[in-house]
Design an enzyme around this catalytic site. Structure first.
Site, PDB file in Angstrom:
ATOM      1  N   HIS A 236     -13.856   2.564   8.158  1.00 27.30           N
ATOM      2  CA  HIS A 236     -13.025   1.386   7.848  1.00 27.30           C
ATOM      3  C   HIS A 236     -13.442   0.762   6.508  1.00 27.30           C
ATOM      4  O   HIS A 236     -13.707  -0.433   6.415  1.00 27.30           O
ATOM      5  CB  HIS A 236     -13.117   0.350   8.971  1.00 27.30           C
ATOM      6  CG  HIS A 236     -11.930  -0.575   9.012  1.00 27.30           C
ATOM      7  ND1 HIS A 236     -11.491  -1.177  10.160  1.00 27.30           N
ATOM      8  CD2 HIS A 236     -11.087  -1.005   8.023  1.00 27.30           C
ATOM      9  CE1 HIS A 236     -10.438  -1.931   9.897  1.00 27.30           C
ATOM     10  NE2 HIS A 236     -10.171  -1.835   8.596  1.00 27.30           N
ATOM     11  N   ILE A 237     -13.466   1.603   5.476  1.00 26.67           N
ATOM     12  CA  ILE A 237     -13.876   1.134   4.150  1.00 26.67           C
ATOM     13  C   ILE A 237     -12.761   1.261   3.116  1.00 26.67           C
ATOM     14  O   ILE A 237     -12.990   1.037   1.926  1.00 26.67           O
ATOM     15  CB  ILE A 237     -15.117   1.896   3.642  1.00 26.67           C
ATOM     16  CG1 ILE A 237     -14.836   3.403   3.573  1.00 26.67           C
ATOM     17  CG2 ILE A 237     -16.328   1.603   4.519  1.00 26.67           C
ATOM     18  CD1 ILE A 237     -15.920   4.197   2.859  1.00 26.67           C
TER      19      ILE A 237
ATOM     20  N   ILE B 188       0.838  -1.212   0.000  1.00 25.17           N
ATOM     21  CA  ILE B 188       0.000   0.000   0.000  1.00 25.17           C
ATOM     22  C   ILE B 188       0.864   1.250   0.000  1.00 25.17           C
ATOM     23  O   ILE B 188       0.693   2.140  -0.842  1.00 25.17           O
ATOM     24  CB  ILE B 188      -0.948  -0.008   1.211  1.00 25.17           C
ATOM     25  CG1 ILE B 188      -1.889  -1.208   1.134  1.00 25.17           C
ATOM     26  CG2 ILE B 188      -1.737   1.295   1.288  1.00 25.17           C
ATOM     27  CD1 ILE B 188      -2.626  -1.505   2.411  1.00 25.17           C
TER      28      ILE B 188
ATOM     29  N   GLU C 220     -14.237   0.147  17.099  1.00 23.29           N
ATOM     30  CA  GLU C 220     -15.113   0.172  15.929  1.00 23.29           C
ATOM     31  C   GLU C 220     -16.362  -0.661  16.191  1.00 23.29           C
ATOM     32  O   GLU C 220     -16.239  -1.803  16.642  1.00 23.29           O
ATOM     33  CB  GLU C 220     -14.365  -0.347  14.697  1.00 23.29           C
ATOM     34  CG  GLU C 220     -13.146   0.494  14.331  1.00 23.29           C
ATOM     35  CD  GLU C 220     -12.404  -0.023  13.106  1.00 23.29           C
ATOM     36  OE1 GLU C 220     -12.867  -1.014  12.479  1.00 23.29           O
ATOM     37  OE2 GLU C 220     -11.355   0.548  12.765  1.00 23.29           O
TER      38      GLU C 220
ATOM     39  N   ASP D  12      -9.482   6.308   8.704  1.00 29.17           N
ATOM     40  CA  ASP D  12     -10.398   5.247   8.287  1.00 29.17           C
ATOM     41  C   ASP D  12     -10.447   4.121   9.315  1.00 29.17           C
ATOM     42  O   ASP D  12     -11.325   3.272   9.249  1.00 29.17           O
ATOM     43  CB  ASP D  12      -9.965   4.689   6.928  1.00 29.17           C
ATOM     44  CG  ASP D  12     -10.916   3.634   6.400  1.00 29.17           C
ATOM     45  OD1 ASP D  12     -12.096   3.957   6.176  1.00 29.17           O
ATOM     46  OD2 ASP D  12     -10.481   2.473   6.219  1.00 29.17           O
TER      47      ASP D  12
ATOM     48  N   CYS E 249      -4.922   4.990   7.439  1.00 33.97           N
ATOM     49  CA  CYS E 249      -5.813   3.988   6.843  1.00 33.97           C
ATOM     50  C   CYS E 249      -5.251   2.595   7.088  1.00 33.97           C
ATOM     51  O   CYS E 249      -5.625   1.650   6.378  1.00 33.97           O
ATOM     52  CB  CYS E 249      -5.963   4.226   5.343  1.00 33.97           C
ATOM     53  SG  CYS E 249      -6.949   5.658   4.907  1.00 33.97           S
ATOM     54  N   ALA E 250      -4.352   2.468   8.070  1.00 30.49           N
ATOM     55  CA  ALA E 250      -3.691   1.183   8.335  1.00 30.49           C
ATOM     56  C   ALA E 250      -4.391   0.449   9.468  1.00 30.49           C
ATOM     57  O   ALA E 250      -5.282  -0.371   9.231  1.00 30.49           O
ATOM     58  CB  ALA E 250      -2.211   1.410   8.631  1.00 30.49           C
TER      59      ALA E 250
END
Length: 349
Positions: free
Chosen positions: A306-307, A179, A287, A282, A256-257
């Protein structure tokens, strides 16, 4: 002899996607494919037995695996109890980037090969990272919220409220895997000066794209920092109050990790004080986000649930990666991505 396969999908990777991919990978091999749908993401995943990030129940999985030799799934659990009740199971393919829904030690003890799907969502997550990075750098979150309330604020054009461009800006990436490397290439093409901190990256992988530096140097020089590291004992909480304070005032932070990499209370304090001008998140420590989370009211933050790893292409890629392991199994070939090579009589890499 016919091989019985369980295609245990959900509302993201439909069981039929798995089933069709398995049939294609199997070629002329005779198959019986059963389909099962778990409730994720309509119902959040979580711990099942001794494994994490799983969907469904042990009893449901035990019943579905009766007489099954091969299972392909995304979040279906594989626990000691399930294994003990599934004597016919030989291959378990999880279409995740890692086998977090599997008790690997128990699978090895029961002689079950476990495969996974690395890189399945690398492109989607990299693109989503860039989406949040750009949105946070230009204040899209707050301006969007104001406009939705019918408020037009001209003062967003004030010098002190303006965002920053990517071209000519130093951007630091903590992690340079599948990524992070994609994010780096795009940022470099946009004219950013990209710094990387990743003790495992080969120097030649950065040539013409980025420069390897210490974490301290990355933080002190980068106006934008994006996290791409795996969660280990060494990386848990690696970005906390001191690290955020070391960044230039008015910086942007993106994650976003994994939520465990970052101290979110420290990030909220920095957003409220202006040490951070913006942030894009994210992933979170809890969650779904609880109703009283400070992140819901912190200024300058852009949030998504988380998308980052979710796209229609990812669903197809993941199904094909898992199904390819089924094809190799049926042809008597070594798996490409085996999480427990000990079951094959090989040392763990």
């Amino acid at each position: 002899m016919t091989t019985t396969v369980l295609a245990a999908g959900n509302h993201f990777i439909h069981p039929k996607l798995f089933a069709d991919a398995v049939r294609e990978a199997a070629g002329d091999a005779p198959l019986t494919v059963r389909e099962l749908r778990f409730p994720w993401p309509h119902t959040p995943f979580g711990p099942v037995g001794e494994v994490v990030e799983a969907s469904g129940s042990e009893d449901e999985m035990i019943d579905a695996l009766r007489g099954v030799e091969v299972c392909v799934t995304e979040h279906g659990p594989l626990t000691e109890r399930i294994l003990a009740h599934s004597p016919d199971l030989k291959l378990f393919c999880t279409s995740r980037g890692g086998p977090v829904n599997v008790n690997l030690e128990a699978a090895t003890a029961h002689g079950v090969t476990v495969c996974y799907a690395p890189g399945r969502n690398a492109t989607a997550t990299a693109e989503h990272t860039l989406t949040l990075l750009l949105a946070a750098a230009r204040g899209v979150g707050d301006t969007h919220t104001d406009l939705r309330k019918g408020v037009w604020r001209g003062d967003y054009y004030d010098y002190d409220n303006c965002g920053i461009e990517i071209e000519g800006t130093t951007v630091g990436l903590v992690g340079y895997g599948a990524i992070g490397s994609r994010v780096a290439r795009t940022l470099a093409a946009m004219g950013a000066h990209v710094l990387v901190h990743d003790p495992y990256v080969a120097p030649d992988a950065l040539t013409g794209i980025a420069r390897q530096v210490t974490l301290d140097e990355l933080l002190s020089r980068s106006r934008i920092v994006s996290l791409h590291a795996r969660v280990t004992e060494e990386t848990k909480g690696m970005i906390g109050r001191d690290q955020i304070a070391a960044m230039p005032r008015g910086s942007v932070l993106v994650n976003c990790a994994r939520g465990a990499l970052l101290d979110y209370d420290a990030a909220c304090d920095a957003l409220e004080s202006g040490q951070l001008a913006g942030a894009g998140f994210d992933v979170f420590p809890e969650e779904p986000l609880p109703a009283g989370s400070r992140l819901l009211t912190a200024p300058g933050v852009v949030l998504t649930p988380h998308i980052a790893g979710g796209s229609q292409q990812v669903a197809h890629k993941a199904a094909r990666l898992a199904a390819a392991e089924v094809g190799r199994y049926l042809r008597g070939e070594r798996p490409a991505h085996c999480a427990n090579p000990g079951v094959l009589g090989e040392p763990k890499p």
